[in-house]
Scaffold this motif. Structure first.
Motif, PDB file in Angstrom:
ATOM      1  N   SER A  92       0.838  -1.196   0.000  1.00 38.12           N
ATOM      2  CA  SER A  92       0.000   0.000   0.000  1.00 38.12           C
ATOM      3  C   SER A  92       0.874   1.247   0.000  1.00 38.12           C
ATOM      4  CB  SER A  92      -0.931   0.012   1.215  1.00 38.12           C
ATOM      5  OG  SER A  92      -0.191   0.056   2.424  1.00 38.12           O
ATOM      6  N   GLU A  93       0.241   2.385  -0.039  1.00 39.06           N
ATOM      7  CA  GLU A  93       0.976   3.646  -0.137  1.00 39.06           C
ATOM      8  C   GLU A  93       1.937   3.853   1.021  1.00 39.06           C
ATOM      9  OE1 GLU A  93       0.048   8.429  -0.810  1.00 39.06           O
ATOM     10  OE2 GLU A  93      -1.583   7.022  -0.372  1.00 39.06           O
ATOM     11  N   ASP A  94       1.574   3.390   2.211  1.00 40.68           N
ATOM     12  CA  ASP A  94       2.417   3.645   3.387  1.00 40.68           C
ATOM     13  C   ASP A  94       3.247   2.426   3.804  1.00 40.68           C
ATOM     14  OD1 ASP A  94       0.477   2.007   4.485  1.00 40.68           O
ATOM     15  OD2 ASP A  94       0.134   3.268   6.249  1.00 40.68           O
ATOM     16  N   THR A  95       3.338   1.400   2.941  1.00 37.28           N
ATOM     17  CA  THR A  95       4.155   0.233   3.270  1.00 37.28           C
ATOM     18  C   THR A  95       5.622   0.620   3.359  1.00 37.28           C
ATOM     19  OG1 THR A  95       2.618  -1.347   2.259  1.00 37.28           O
ATOM     20  CG2 THR A  95       4.910  -2.059   2.496  1.00 37.28           C
ATOM     21  N   MET A  96       6.258   0.168   4.412  1.00 33.05           N
ATOM     22  CA  MET A  96       7.695   0.361   4.578  1.00 33.05           C
ATOM     23  C   MET A  96       8.401  -0.980   4.395  1.00 33.05           C
ATOM     24  SD  MET A  96       7.952   3.007   7.813  1.00 33.05           S
ATOM     25  CE  MET A  96       7.214   1.886   9.005  1.00 33.05           C
ATOM     26  N   SER A  97       9.691  -0.926   4.150  1.00 37.25           N
ATOM     27  CA  SER A  97      10.471  -2.148   3.989  1.00 37.25           C
ATOM     28  C   SER A  97      11.864  -1.929   4.545  1.00 37.25           C
ATOM     29  CB  SER A  97      10.538  -2.544   2.507  1.00 37.25           C
ATOM     30  OG  SER A  97      11.182  -3.803   2.348  1.00 37.25           O
ATOM     31  N   ILE A  98      12.542  -3.029   4.861  1.00 37.00           N
ATOM     32  CA  ILE A  98      13.936  -2.943   5.273  1.00 37.00           C
ATOM     33  C   ILE A  98      14.756  -2.487   4.071  1.00 37.00           C
ATOM     34  CG2 ILE A  98      15.926  -4.239   6.117  1.00 37.00           C
ATOM     35  CD1 ILE A  98      14.010  -6.097   7.548  1.00 37.00           C
ATOM     36  N   ILE A  99      15.561  -1.464   4.262  1.00 38.25           N
ATOM     37  CA  ILE A  99      16.315  -0.901   3.137  1.00 38.25           C
ATOM     38  C   ILE A  99      17.783  -1.327   3.142  1.00 38.25           C
ATOM     39  CG2 ILE A  99      14.764   1.057   2.839  1.00 38.25           C
ATOM     40  CD1 ILE A  99      16.772   2.796   4.385  1.00 38.25           C
ATOM     41  N   PHE A 100      18.126  -2.258   4.021  1.00 44.83           N
ATOM     42  CA  PHE A 100      19.472  -2.816   4.078  1.00 44.83           C
ATOM     43  C   PHE A 100      20.531  -1.709   4.017  1.00 44.83           C
ATOM     44  CE2 PHE A 100      16.755  -6.335   2.608  1.00 44.83           C
ATOM     45  CZ  PHE A 100      17.000  -7.200   3.644  1.00 44.83           C
ATOM     46  N   SER A 101      21.507  -1.804   3.119  1.00 43.09           N
ATOM     47  CA  SER A 101      22.634  -0.866   3.174  1.00 43.09           C
ATOM     48  C   SER A 101      22.296   0.542   2.713  1.00 43.09           C
ATOM     49  CB  SER A 101      23.805  -1.408   2.359  1.00 43.09           C
ATOM     50  OG  SER A 101      24.422  -2.474   3.042  1.00 43.09           O
ATOM     51  N   HIS A 377      27.695  15.394 -17.300  1.00 48.34           N
ATOM     52  CA  HIS A 377      27.177  16.253 -16.230  1.00 48.34           C
ATOM     53  C   HIS A 377      28.306  16.565 -15.256  1.00 48.34           C
ATOM     54  CE1 HIS A 377      22.925  16.201 -17.291  1.00 48.34           C
ATOM     55  NE2 HIS A 377      23.034  14.905 -17.519  1.00 48.34           N
ATOM     56  N   LYS A 378      28.237  17.725 -14.635  1.00 47.64           N
ATOM     57  CA  LYS A 378      29.322  18.133 -13.747  1.00 47.64           C
ATOM     58  C   LYS A 378      29.230  17.502 -12.366  1.00 47.64           C
ATOM     59  CE  LYS A 378      27.208  22.484 -12.064  1.00 47.64           C
ATOM     60  NZ  LYS A 378      27.289  22.217 -10.613  1.00 47.64           N
ATOM     61  N   ASP A 379      28.032  17.153 -11.912  1.00 47.71           N
ATOM     62  CA  ASP A 379      27.854  16.662 -10.545  1.00 47.71           C
ATOM     63  C   ASP A 379      27.653  15.145 -10.503  1.00 47.71           C
ATOM     64  OD1 ASP A 379      28.041  19.204  -9.468  1.00 47.71           O
ATOM     65  OD2 ASP A 379      25.890  19.573  -9.610  1.00 47.71           O
ATOM     66  N   ASN A 380      28.198  14.529  -9.442  1.00 45.95           N
ATOM     67  CA  ASN A 380      27.969  13.105  -9.202  1.00 45.95           C
ATOM     68  C   ASN A 380      26.562  12.868  -8.675  1.00 45.95           C
ATOM     69  OD1 ASN A 380      30.820  12.583  -9.566  1.00 45.95           O
ATOM     70  ND2 ASN A 380      31.144  13.299  -7.464  1.00 45.95           N
ATOM     71  N   LEU A 381      26.019  11.673  -8.939  1.00 44.75           N
ATOM     72  CA  LEU A 381      24.952  11.166  -8.101  1.00 44.75           C
ATOM     73  C   LEU A 381      25.589  10.779  -6.773  1.00 44.75           C
ATOM     74  CD1 LEU A 381      23.305  10.908 -10.771  1.00 44.75           C
ATOM     75  CD2 LEU A 381      22.432   8.738  -9.901  1.00 44.75           C
ATOM     76  N   PHE A 382      24.852  10.902  -5.675  1.00 42.91           N
ATOM     77  CA  PHE A 382      25.389  10.404  -4.410  1.00 42.91           C
ATOM     78  C   PHE A 382      24.259   9.891  -3.544  1.00 42.91           C
ATOM     79  CE2 PHE A 382      24.650  14.952  -3.629  1.00 42.91           C
ATOM     80  CZ  PHE A 382      24.014  14.966  -2.399  1.00 42.91           C
ATOM     81  N   GLY A 383      24.583   8.853  -2.783  1.00 43.46           N
ATOM     82  CA  GLY A 383      23.583   8.224  -1.923  1.00 43.46           C
ATOM     83  C   GLY A 383      24.087   6.891  -1.434  1.00 43.46           C
ATOM     84  N   SER A 384      23.189   5.911  -1.416  1.00 46.98           N
ATOM     85  CA  SER A 384      23.588   4.613  -0.895  1.00 46.98           C
ATOM     86  C   SER A 384      22.717   3.512  -1.474  1.00 46.98           C
ATOM     87  CB  SER A 384      23.485   4.609   0.631  1.00 46.98           C
ATOM     88  OG  SER A 384      24.085   3.462   1.173  1.00 46.98           O
ATOM     89  N   PRO A 385      23.349   2.428  -1.976  1.00 49.22           N
ATOM     90  CA  PRO A 385      22.587   1.285  -2.467  1.00 49.22           C
ATOM     91  C   PRO A 385      22.365   0.276  -1.352  1.00 49.22           C
ATOM     92  CG  PRO A 385      24.887   0.953  -2.979  1.00 49.22           C
ATOM     93  CD  PRO A 385      24.799   2.259  -2.213  1.00 49.22           C
ATOM     94  N   GLY A 386      21.388  -0.602  -1.519  1.00 54.95           N
ATOM     95  CA  GLY A 386      21.134  -1.636  -0.527  1.00 54.95           C
ATOM     96  C   GLY A 386      20.945  -2.993  -1.174  1.00 54.95           C
ATOM     97  N   ALA A 387      21.286  -4.037  -0.448  1.00 56.48           N
ATOM     98  CA  ALA A 387      21.157  -5.399  -0.951  1.00 56.48           C
ATOM     99  C   ALA A 387      19.746  -5.649  -1.479  1.00 56.48           C
ATOM    100  CB  ALA A 387      21.474  -6.401   0.161  1.00 56.48           C
ATOM    101  N   GLY A 388      19.686  -6.386  -2.573  1.00 54.04           N
ATOM    102  CA  GLY A 388      18.388  -6.752  -3.139  1.00 54.04           C
ATOM    103  C   GLY A 388      17.793  -5.712  -4.048  1.00 54.04           C
TER     104      GLY A 388
END
Length: 437
Positions: A92-101, A377-388
């Motif tokens: 559903s719209e408000d479902t959350m999940s484990i986001i691992f890394s 592009h001049k700027d990197n993407l930045f953030g974090s990936p997670g398993a799965g």
């Protein structure tokens, strides 16, 4: 028969027995209904989200959600499948999940905020804030080296358990007494689970209020900025968490992973070749914390503040958070992170180098965030990936924040390697180009 041929035969047999044969005997699930909204001009993103299920890249037995914020406005918010297939509970719209890394990005943000406020300095030794840390040759390890996985602390002195991690003084003692596995500062090796307790210990010492990482994130990020994400989910929110499922990868996804990912190929051959020793040691060291089914126990997961792997969020919460960072770090006169620090993530020009734990994965860490250079592009993407296949990234070039979460553990779930997020990102960027024209 040569050793190499035997290895190849065993590897092929493992793929057939482990992935392809089970796929033919599993019950068939129809393509789920695609729910949610897209802003005018982003209609193709909905179609691509559907095609990921139709073409076997996503798994209808599980469920997923994808969200995008552009210049502070939600332009994509889609979801489909099951939050709990056994209970026939739909996503559903408000479902959350484990986001691992992807949780590592949340922890990195907390550290960066403390640097922004003058309570930490990336260039100073961790021992300046935590004297006990200086044991076993760690006295010169800087905050920057720790956050960029260069501290050599991927494997702790003791296996990680829930009891140990919930006893902060005992955990801190183990962390302080651990000896680096390689010379700090000479290479980066993914601190898969261990970076979480190290970040928590550092935050508790640097924060003037001495808050834990979960409390700091809730009080300084989630609550003031309206971010649906937790490092340590409250028990009363647990009913919204999708049940983790380790469904088998489809044959098409497995073959794609073997073709596209050197790491996937090495993982299959690892038991034969003896490669990936550091990764094997790291995963063995994580003990019962790596027993994913335990993370579906509310008594275990509630308030479990592991900022390396156990964050809980909605896709829209992750997209909103990274969307703020992609747009200068301010909302309604409130500052999440200064433009100066955001620019350091976006403008890091060192380029990716091979990781020594996740063997040969090309990656570049900047203060705990994964930075990805962008052609043209001049700027990197930045953030974090997670398993799965979990994703949380900021795209400063296009003022976008991405969030993707899934219960299906794709074998391509690192960075933007998963075909699901590749196709979704491409459709978003096509929509942006149409806007410009």
């Amino acid at each position: 028969m040569s050793v190499l041929r035997q290895a190849l035969l065993i590897a092929v047999t493992a793929v057939v027995v482990g992935f392809i044969v089970p796929a033919f005997f599993k019950p068939s699930y129809p393509v789920p209904e695609i729910l949610g909204t897209v802003a005018p001009g982003f209609e193709e993103v909905r179609e691509v989200f559907r095609q990921n299920y139709e073409n076997g890249w996503d798994n209808p037995e599980a469920g997923s959600a994808f969200s995008v914020y552009q210049e502070g406005r939600k332009v994509v918010d889609l979801w489909a499948g099951y939050a709990d297939q056994e209970a026939k509970r739909l996503w559903s719209e408000d479902t959350m999940s484990i986001i691992f890394s992807t949780t590592k990005g949340l922890g990195a943000l907390c550290v960066a905020m403390l640097v922004d406020r003058g309570h930490l300095d990336f260039k100073k030794p961790v021992a300046n804030y935590w004297p006990e840390f200086a044991q076993k040759g760690k006295d010169k390890i800087t905050v920057e080296q720790l956050m960029e996985h260069e501290a050599g602390l991927a494997v702790l002195n003791e296996p990680m358990t829930f009891d140990l991690m919930n006893n902060k003084s005992a955990m801190d003692k183990v962390l302080a007494e651990t000896e680096p596995a390689w010379e700090p500062g000479t290479a980066h090796g993914y601190h898969t689970l261990s970076i979480g307790p190290y970040v928590d210990a550092l935050v508790r010492r640097a924060d003037p209020k001495k808050r834990s990482i979960g409390k700091f994130f809730h009080e300084e990020v989630s609550k003031p900025f309206g971010i649906e994400a937790y490092i340590g989910v409250p028990l009363e929110q647990f009913h919204r968490v999708g049940r983790l499922v380790l469904v088998s990868a489809s044959p098409s996804m497995t073959l794609y992973a073997l073709r596209q990912s050197d790491f996937a190929r090495k993982s299959i051959l690892a038991p034969i070749t003896g490669s990936l020793k550091l990764l094997t040691d790291t995963l063995t060291n994580c003990g019962e914390v790596c027993e994913f089914e335990r993370l579906m126990d509310p008594d275990v997961l509630q308030n479990f503040e592991l900022s390396s792997a156990a964050g809980i969020a909605t896709a829209s919460g992750i997209a909103k958070l990274f969307g703020i960072l992609a747009n200068g770090g301010k909302v309604d006169n409130k500052t999440l992170l200064s433009q100066g620090l955001i620019d350091e993530y976006a403008n890091d020009r060192r380029g990716p180098t091979p990781d020594i734990v996740i063997t040969d994965l090309m990656i570049r860490w900047k203060y705990g965030m994964d930075v990805i250079p962008q052609p043209n592009h001049k700027d990197n993407l930045f953030g974090s990936p997670g398993a799965g296949g979990q994703v949380g990234y900021a795209d400063p070039n296009n003022k976008l924040g991405y969030g993707f979460i899934s219960r299906y553990m794709s074998p391509m779930g690192m960075q933007f390697h998963d075909p699901r997020i590749i196709y979704l990102q491409e459709s978003v960027l096509r929509a942006i180009e149409k806007q410009k024209r």
